[in-house]
Design an enzyme around this catalytic site. Structure first.
Site, PDB file in Angstrom:
ATOM      1  N   CYS A   1      36.778  46.066  42.022  1.00  0.00           N
ATOM      2  CA  CYS A   1      36.128  44.753  42.075  1.00  0.00           C
ATOM      3  C   CYS A   1      37.089  43.647  41.667  1.00  0.00           C
ATOM      4  CB  CYS A   1      34.902  44.736  41.166  1.00  0.00           C
ATOM      5  SG  CYS A   1      33.646  45.954  41.587  1.00  0.00           S
TER       6      CYS A   1
ATOM      7  N   GLU B   1      26.964  41.008  41.144  1.00  0.00           N
ATOM      8  CA  GLU B   1      28.424  41.027  41.183  1.00  0.00           C
ATOM      9  C   GLU B   1      28.830  41.440  42.586  1.00  0.00           C
ATOM     10  OE1 GLU B   1      32.346  43.423  39.931  1.00  0.00           O
ATOM     11  OE2 GLU B   1      30.649  43.650  38.548  1.00  0.00           O
TER      12      GLU B   1
END
Length: 462
Positions: A264, A230
């Protein structure tokens, strides 16, 4: 000479914590011990593993009074928000609740002649490289299901949150997880890459920068070790003409500014239908102007310092470049005298932006957001897809069918309607393009942390 990792507090620039890194030989021994312990852990009943993981989470939450100010010191999140432990509980509990079904064998045939089935087998040793922005939430996404599935886990945390991995392992082992099944290691980049290249691990999960992901891939090249990555994000919001503007502005500004924009899936760029643009911008400026920048140890602070002065410098540079190129900053600096040119960074909303500006193209990871008017869905979709990243997109409309149609055309891992900056543990957390590959949580998360093993058993010879 032993390398010392130092956590520099964004509050005042002091050294908050130090730890020596393990050398290659010590790290190899530690990982070998984990590998030796994994088979016995996997042999325990699933219900027992779930119970122990849940007990570990409970022990971690019991440390909240210590962990919350510790996080403020390490990475700057205001204490008023209480850490990350509600989400940690939610995600671990959900993964425990679906484990039996997610890990159950897929039986193709069970007759007098044949037994054919596919089982899920743990990879073995899972290596979790966790980031500083949500040190417990991002780690639990892999740690909990990995342990539940029968893997052993090696955790390496970011230097900025040096104590988080240590605390997490201490909580879990105090609750009964065997000490060699879940360990924390302090490693430098060279030792980390050496271990990966030696195939010390059977699965690697990395959350961090695109460049960090590339380094992991290079180290793992030729080992065939499965990776979950990620990486970066530049998540957009799109506010349509039928949206509830008050609701949209409130949620999108929270998504852009919470945690000083260091999320994020934080909102970094917003597109608004021309007919609602002025209304949305006015409401957003009102919301952001009410934020209070200051020490994260002050219960009145709603916007703490950025985790590192280097990160704040990048946001300032992107903002200054945009203004020099014609963007208009809408937040009055006089409202934020605490901005010191270092880690304490005022929030900003920019209009008059374009995709020629880095602030609308590069990851900012700070409290700045650009807002652009659009004529219709096609223009919004084109702009939302005009990015090397693809983590989430936030759509604001009263029409769920319209949102679904738009979502089908977006290059992203998750499509939200009338919400943003949230991770649903029942859904796969995933991305595309430079955001990475793989997926965490949900049934798919369990599948990524295990490998399929087929059994074709012939019972009768005739």
């Amino acid at each position: 000479m032993t390398t010392i990792l130092k956590c520099i507090s964004p509050i005042d620039g002091s050294v908050y914590a130090e730890r020596p890194v393990a050398d290659v030989a010590a790290a190899r021994r530690a990982v070998a011990g984990v590998r030796s312990a994994q088979k016995a852990w996997a042999a325990r009943p699933l219900a027992e593993r779930i119970a122990l993981v849940e007990a570990g989470v409970e022990a971690l939450v019991a440390m909240k009074d210590e962990a919350v100010p510790e996080l403020a010191h390490m990475m700057g999140r205001p204490v008023r928000y209480g850490g990350e432990f509600g989400g940690v509980v939610e995600r671990a509990a959900y993964m425990g609740s679906i484990a039996a079904e997610a890990l159950a064998p897929l039986v193709v045939e069970n007759s007098a002649r044949f037994e054919r089935r596919i089982e899920r087998e743990p990879h073995g040793v899972v290596f979790v490289i966790a980031p500083w922005n949500y040190p417990y939430l991002t780690a639990i996404n892999t740690v909990a299901p990995a342990l539940i599935a029968g893997n052993a886990v090696v955790l390496k945390h970011a230097t900025q949150t040096l104590l988080a991995g240590e605390r997490m392992v201490r909580a879990f082992t105090s609750a009964g997880i065997p000490q060699d099944v879940f360990i924390n290691l302090f490693l430098d980049h060279l030792t980390t890459e050496a271990l990966i290249a030696e195939r010390a691990f059977d699965f690697i999960n990395f959350t961090g920068s695109v460049n960090g992901g590339r380094a992991i891939e290079r180290a793992a090249a030729g080992t065939f070790t499965p990776l979950g990555l990620e990486l970066g994000g530049k998540d957009p919001g799109y506010v349509m003409e039928d949206a509830d503007i008050d609701w949209a502005a409130d949620v999108l500004m929270d998504g852009a500014m919470y945690n000083s924009g260091q999320c994020c899936c934080g909102i970094e760029r917003i597109y608004v239908h021309r007919s609602r643009f002025d209304e949305f911008v006015a409401k957003s400026v009102e919301i952001v102007s009410r934020l209070r920048l200051g020490s994260p140890l002050d219960a009145e602070t709603t916007l703490g310092p950025m985790a590192n002065a280097r990160f704040a410098s990048e946001v300032r540079a992107q903002t200054a470049e945009a203004v020099a190129a014609g963007a208009t900053p809408l937040i009055d600096p006089a409202r934020f005298p605490q901005d010191d040119g270092g880690t304490y960074l005022m929030p900003q909303i920019l209009t008059g932006v374009s995709h020629q500006m880095r602030v609308m193209r590069d990851e900012s990871f700070g409290p700045v957001v650009g807002v652009m008017p659009v004529a219709d869905d096609d223009e919004a979709i084109s702009l939302m897809n005009d990015s090397p990243y693809g983590l989430t997109a936030s759509l604001w409309t009263a029409n769920a069918d319209r949102a679904a149609r738009i979502g089908g055309r977006l290059e992203t891992g998750t499509v939200f309607m009338n919400r943003a900056d949230y991770l649903d543990p029942a859904l796969c957390w995933t991305g595309c393009k430079d955001t990475g590959r793989g997926g965490a949580l949900s049934v798919i998360g369990f599948h990524n942390l295990t490998r399929p093993k087929s059994y074709h058993l012939r019972k009768a010879l005739t």
